[in-house]
Design an enzyme around this catalytic site. Sequence first.
Site, mmCIF file in Angstrom:
data_model
loop_
_atom_site.group_PDB
_atom_site.id
_atom_site.type_symbol
_atom_site.label_atom_id
_atom_site.label_comp_id
_atom_site.label_asym_id
_atom_site.label_seq_id
_atom_site.Cartn_x
_atom_site.Cartn_y
_atom_site.Cartn_z
ATOM 1 C CB CYS A 79 -0.979 -0.025 1.169
ATOM 2 S SG CYS A 79 -2.343 1.157 1.004
ATOM 3 C CG HIS A 167 -3.752 -3.596 3.212
ATOM 4 N ND1 HIS A 167 -2.735 -3.182 4.046
ATOM 5 C CD2 HIS A 167 -4.279 -2.460 2.670
ATOM 6 C CE1 HIS A 167 -2.670 -1.864 4.033
ATOM 7 N NE2 HIS A 167 -3.589 -1.394 3.208
ATOM 8 C CD GLU A 169 -1.677 -6.332 5.543
ATOM 9 O OE1 GLU A 169 -1.747 -5.128 5.825
ATOM 10 O OE2 GLU A 169 -1.313 -6.750 4.425
ATOM 11 C CB SER A 221 -0.805 -11.513 36.787
ATOM 12 O OG SER A 221 -0.823 -12.308 35.616
ATOM 13 N N GLY A 222 -1.244 -14.714 37.738
ATOM 14 C CA GLY A 222 -2.216 -15.789 37.591
ATOM 15 C C GLY A 222 -2.641 -15.996 36.160
ATOM 16 N N GLY A 223 -2.234 -15.084 35.279
ATOM 17 C CA GLY A 223 -2.602 -15.177 33.879
ATOM 18 C C GLY A 223 -1.611 -15.995 33.070
ATOM 19 C CB VAL A 224 -1.811 -17.113 29.521
ATOM 20 C CG1 VAL A 224 -0.927 -17.890 28.557
ATOM 21 C CG2 VAL A 224 -3.159 -17.791 29.659
ATOM 22 C CG ASP A 225 0.521 -12.759 28.699
ATOM 23 O OD1 ASP A 225 0.334 -13.681 27.884
ATOM 24 O OD2 ASP A 225 -0.065 -11.671 28.637
ATOM 25 C CB SER A 226 2.837 -13.556 34.799
ATOM 26 O OG SER A 226 1.688 -14.154 35.363
#
Length: 510
Positions: A79, A167, A169, A221-226
Amino acid sequence: MEKLLILDFGSQYTQLIARRVRELNVYCEIHPFDKMSDLDIDSFKGVVLSGSPFSVLDENSPQPDLSSIKGRKPLLGVCFGAQYMAQTYGGSVLPSKIREYGRANLSYVDKENVLTKGMSDGSQVWMSHGDTIKEAPENVEIIASTSDVEVAGYHFKGEDTFAIQFHPEVYHSTEGFILLKNFVVDVCGFSQDWTPDSFVESTVNDLKAKIGNDKVVLGLSGGVDSTVAAILLHKAIGENLYCIFVDNGLLRKDEFTSVLDQYEHLGLNVKGVDAKDKFYTSLAGLSDPEAKRKAIGGTFIDVFDEEANLISDVKWLAQGTIYPDVIESISVNGGASQTIKSHHNVGGLPDYMKLEIVEPLRLLFKDEVRRVGRSMGLSESLLGRHPFPGPGLAIRILGDITAEKVQILQEVDAIFINGLKEANLYDEVWQAGAILLPVQSVGVMGDERTYEKAVALRAVESTDGMTADWCHLPYDFLAKTSNDIINKVKGVNRVVYDISSKPPATIEWE
């Protein structure tokens, strides 16, 4: 490691280019165009130029120097990138008589060209431009056209430099993935060996080399990332990882206890810290979303500093920062994209805190984090947890924060989330939560008039949080949830459902 460079000119689709490339098991990085001088171009096997909200005809539009790339590295302009190269290298760009936005169909495809092989005449593509390439440079061949745009794709003869007006993508370009694979694999020559297993192996080795025998403190944090970050670090440094799970008073109902129980089974060294009062004090009287985020971030750092000082010789602070956090905050440090919001876990530490930062997931999207976690054997119940914002319920309470408001929202949130699980809807939703609104509305309970709070329910479907659409939850479920909230949560007499997509809205309200 093989890597592709995506130069960002501020397009809303730049992150989608990265995600599509990574789906090919190819590692790529997004960097602002005006930071090119900071990059080692020779370390990249190929380069993609993104789209942009600018017109190449604008006086203040990006003007990158491509002399170190064009003709030397495989290059694909998308583009704006296509228009910029056309104008820079001898062609011309003019405002379109017909602004082409949305679906279009290719009327011509050069099936012999390496970039467009396998694509078909008539295939649907997605356009988003107000200018058009009137004349292509003399030394190019046209490789794609639409009924309205003759130069929808072109190739500089004698070099691996290509450009397309559409585009590839986005989902609506039905054969866009074919084009991207042609460029990444056949033109650039990537080996497609960047897999979750290879990421784990290389990351663990890098962490060992970087950290050595140093001690690391990580805020869970209890989340997936940490959690995935913790497991990667645990693989690398074992008992030298010290995990801290802070109760900031802004967690979901009973989450502090349940998360600590969960971590006991993962073999991690975890300490729970009750810091509710510190966070409530730092948030007292604050209503502005950015002020709340910064207060929470500052308090987190204070808590970590205090806890880190209890561990002898700790040198590193680990964070579960992921790529969307970095991308959405990039304009804080300079860049073409507009800052949406600051993230409390992106950036440096204050001078008084002598810890260095380590972020093992900094260049992964959310779905990639889950795949990495899966490759390390983490349970589906943990990996399938909805994302939860770092500032917690503070940014789901519009206005100032009080313990009473937190308790009300915790009860509402619990009814909503538990209801999704009981109705087998939880796994169909990418993220869900409730928002406490700064309004009161008139209601009636029995024969009495009420004047109580309103809450909004939010449930979205997404892949990585960069874009999202609202979930079409069954009316019966919404009716039951609304009824349960109003009957069981004192102080709430009205429930609404948020049907906004991202963009233009964000997933969170603050």
